[in-house]
Scaffold this active site. Structure first.
Site, short mmCIF file in Angstrom:
data_model
loop_
_atom_site.label_atom_id
_atom_site.label_comp_id
_atom_site.label_asym_id
_atom_site.label_seq_id
_atom_site.Cartn_x
_atom_site.Cartn_y
_atom_site.Cartn_z
N HIS A 111 -20.13 11.40 -16.73
CA HIS A 111 -21.63 11.30 -17.47
C HIS A 111 -22.29 12.12 -16.33
CE1 HIS A 111 -25.48 8.85 -17.83
NE2 HIS A 111 -24.54 8.19 -18.65
N GLY A 157 -27.35 4.03 -23.51
CA GLY A 157 -27.39 3.50 -22.81
C GLY A 157 -27.95 2.12 -22.99
N GLY A 158 -29.61 1.91 -22.68
CA GLY A 158 -30.56 1.07 -22.25
C GLY A 158 -30.54 0.03 -23.67
N ASN A 216 -23.13 1.65 -23.71
CA ASN A 216 -23.03 2.33 -22.83
C ASN A 216 -23.68 1.62 -21.64
OD1 ASN A 216 -22.69 3.58 -19.68
ND2 ASN A 216 -23.29 5.08 -19.96
N TRP A 217 -23.10 0.36 -20.99
CA TRP A 217 -23.67 -0.82 -20.46
C TRP A 217 -24.51 -0.51 -19.23
CZ3 TRP A 217 -20.90 -5.85 -22.36
CH2 TRP A 217 -21.19 -6.26 -23.48
N LYS A 218 -23.56 0.66 -18.49
CA LYS A 218 -23.52 1.12 -17.30
C LYS A 218 -23.06 -0.43 -16.23
CE LYS A 218 -27.21 4.85 -18.49
NZ LYS A 218 -28.32 5.76 -18.74
N GLY A 271 -32.82 7.34 -19.93
CA GLY A 271 -33.62 6.05 -19.47
C GLY A 271 -35.08 6.61 -18.90
N GLU A 303 -25.93 15.16 -23.40
CA GLU A 303 -27.48 14.11 -23.77
C GLU A 303 -28.43 14.81 -22.33
OE1 GLU A 303 -25.89 9.64 -23.40
OE2 GLU A 303 -24.83 10.81 -21.55
N GLU A 317 -25.08 10.80 -14.86
CA GLU A 317 -24.88 9.66 -13.57
C GLU A 317 -23.59 9.80 -12.48
OE1 GLU A 317 -25.95 5.99 -15.97
OE2 GLU A 317 -27.75 7.26 -15.86
N SER A 359 -32.07 8.08 -24.71
CA SER A 359 -33.51 7.16 -24.74
C SER A 359 -33.78 7.08 -26.78
CB SER A 359 -34.68 8.01 -25.03
OG SER A 359 -34.72 8.06 -23.38
#
Ligand code: PGA
Length: 248
Positions: free
Chosen positions: A94, A233-234, A9-11, A172, A166, A96, A212
């Protein structure tokens, strides 16, 4: 046996030139995996990533969509639009989006239905906040989110829904749920699906862990009985690191 799925997930990251280079770098690193490899890119990268992922085993997903097919919804993108350029997956709900963009269990449910109408596979996110966890209501929160997300879907659609558990406090932050904790939560989600749709269907549903995930913890997490892979993600922003997670 459920397939392992590793979704990046590149966001809101990656310009088209970076996205193209990423797909080119990732391709040889994951070409031999049996796991499903998905990259969920920002809208502006979708077309480029799809073109560059043609003839590879990398599938492309979006990070959101609107539930209506078209109309006066300035700034929105529909499932039909995503499908028209070759998108296969879409992240829905998600945390966010729930937190910053007023996504609710109701809109999540509508979006999942619209995704299926457009032949897109939804990756549906559920997860508790730290406060909910500390109050001891994490399982109630995630089972309720799951129930409402899947409400009104056919058995076949439930089978084809990917869920991503999640815990919000792990996204993150560098804090990962322990593999055992994540597995317990995912078992609860599967039990809830089993109660409503039956054990056979629940056993087919792919449920990922997210929060994470990195190459150093992927193996321990993904080897647990009920964790079918990860939403990353990251650590999905660097091709080498992401490939290590795919090849855990
Ligand atoms: P993270 O994000 O891996 O950076 O914690 C996961 C996600 O939000 O999907």
């Amino acid at each position: 046996m459920r397939k392992k799925v590793i979704a990046g997930n590149w966001k809101m990251n990656m310009l088209p030139n970076e996205a193209i280079k990423f797909i080119q770098d990732l391709t040889p690193l994951v070409k031999d995996t049996k796991n499903e490899v998905i990259i969920c890119a920002p809208y502006t990268d979708l077309f480029y990533t799809i073109l560059n992922a043609q003839d590879t085993n990398i599938k492309i997903g979006a990070q959101n969509m609107h539930f209506e097919e078209k109309g006066a919804y300035t700034g929105e993108v529909s499932g039909k639009m995503l499908k028209s350029i070759g998108v296969e997956y879409v992240i829905i709900g998600h945390s966010e989006r729930r937190q910053y963009f007023a996504e609710t269990d109701e809109t999540v449910n509508k979006k999942i239905k619209a995704a299926f109408e457009n032949d897109l596979k939804p990756i549906v996110c559920v997860g508790e906040t730290l406060e909910e966890r500390e109050k001891g209501i994490a399982f109630d929160v995630i089972t309720k989110q799951t129930r409402l997300a899947l409400d009104g879907l056919s058995n076949e659609q439930v089978k084809n829904t990917i869920i991503a558990y999640e815990p919000i406090w792990a996204i993150g932050t560098g804090k990962t749920a322990t593999a055992d904790d994540a597995n317990e939560s995912i078992k609860k989600i599967r039990e809830e699906i089993s109660k409503i749709y039956g054990k056979d269907i629940a056993e087919c549903v792919i449920i990922l862990y997210g929060g994470s995930v990195k190459s150093s913890n992927a193996k321990e997490l993904f080897n647990k009985s009920d964790i079918d892979g990860g939403l990353v993600g990251g650590a999905s922003l660097k091709a080498e690191e992401f490939a290590k997670i795919v090849n855990f």
